[in-house]
Design an enzyme around this catalytic site. Sequence first.
Site, PDB file in Angstrom:
ATOM      1  N   CYS A   1       4.495 -13.590 -54.463  1.00  0.00           N
ATOM      2  CA  CYS A   1       2.805 -12.957 -53.845  1.00  0.00           C
ATOM      3  C   CYS A   1       2.737 -13.348 -52.961  1.00  0.00           C
ATOM      4  CB  CYS A   1       1.922 -13.053 -55.164  1.00  0.00           C
ATOM      5  SG  CYS A   1       1.607 -15.008 -55.262  1.00  0.00           S
ATOM      6  N   GLN A   2       1.358 -13.731 -52.936  1.00  0.00           N
ATOM      7  CA  GLN A   2       0.201 -13.708 -51.598  1.00  0.00           C
ATOM      8  C   GLN A   2       0.734 -15.534 -51.262  1.00  0.00           C
ATOM      9  OE1 GLN A   2       0.576 -11.870 -49.254  1.00  0.00           O
ATOM     10  NE2 GLN A   2      -0.777 -12.864 -47.840  1.00  0.00           N
TER      11      GLN A   2
END
Length: 298
Positions: free
Chosen positions: A190-191
């Site tokens: 994810c980020q």
Amino acid sequence: MDSLRLPSLNALTVSHSSFQKEQRAKFSGKLNYFNSSMPPSLILSPPFRTLNRHRQHRRVMQMQAADEDYDLKQMRDMAAAKRRWDAMIREGKVNVLTPREAGYAIQLNNKTLLDVRPSVEKKKAWVKGSTWIPIFEVDDRFEMGTISRKITNFIMGGWWSGVPSLSYDNQFLSKVEEKFPKDADLIVACQRGLRSLAACELLCNSGYRNLYWVQGGLEAAAEEDLVIEGPQPLKFAGIGGVSEFLGWTDQQRVAAAKEGWGYRLLFSARLVGIFLVADALFLGVQQVSRYIQDIRSH
């Protein structure tokens, strides 16, 4: 999902607790300003005004208690999730990769990167050849409960950080199972690394055994670690709101140090523009109020 007791979306994106308290204080100040600006015709007589103040005070106390209970629950859920995730990694159920190691595995060994970020981040930048299946997505429903959450999220910092109101995708596991068998090697990212841990836990509990977690998320990757596509740098995919517009995020400060004065002047010009627009609006309101007063006096 409920059995896992995953923390809410605010806890899985960025901690706003101190920022929320500051915004509550500012919002309270605005309410006081609006109350003091009420016309005399709307001011209640003393007995009713006193009763109304008691009611308002009781409501404020109830709201504060609810906020404190909510924050405490968030902390407990996050702490419990972290303990589960640490145990999951310690027991070898999920393997840890740096962004560079993930890049090697993708490019040299044809491993699959499972991108679980929401669409607002994915559309800015993504890893070439990755598979996108978000675990949390932007909540675009217009129901009474969702609208109140959106308003609360906006007031409590969404306007500044650009983090939208998100909701868990109940079809996440089924979507992954449609594309990948249980013995597939999946690199989950994810980020910033928290939502991907939540995704790894769900996948592990559903039978996936070859899971790899990108530590620190895609934001921790250097330019040469991964092959990136999209209109923006990968590090900018997780920022937004007023902070991004003014260039007041950590990612933009790092970029400004590399790019030099030209990059900084762009955001300085935006800040000056905001002050000019605000000043023009203030003068315009003054002129309109004077015009209305002149009409009433005649």
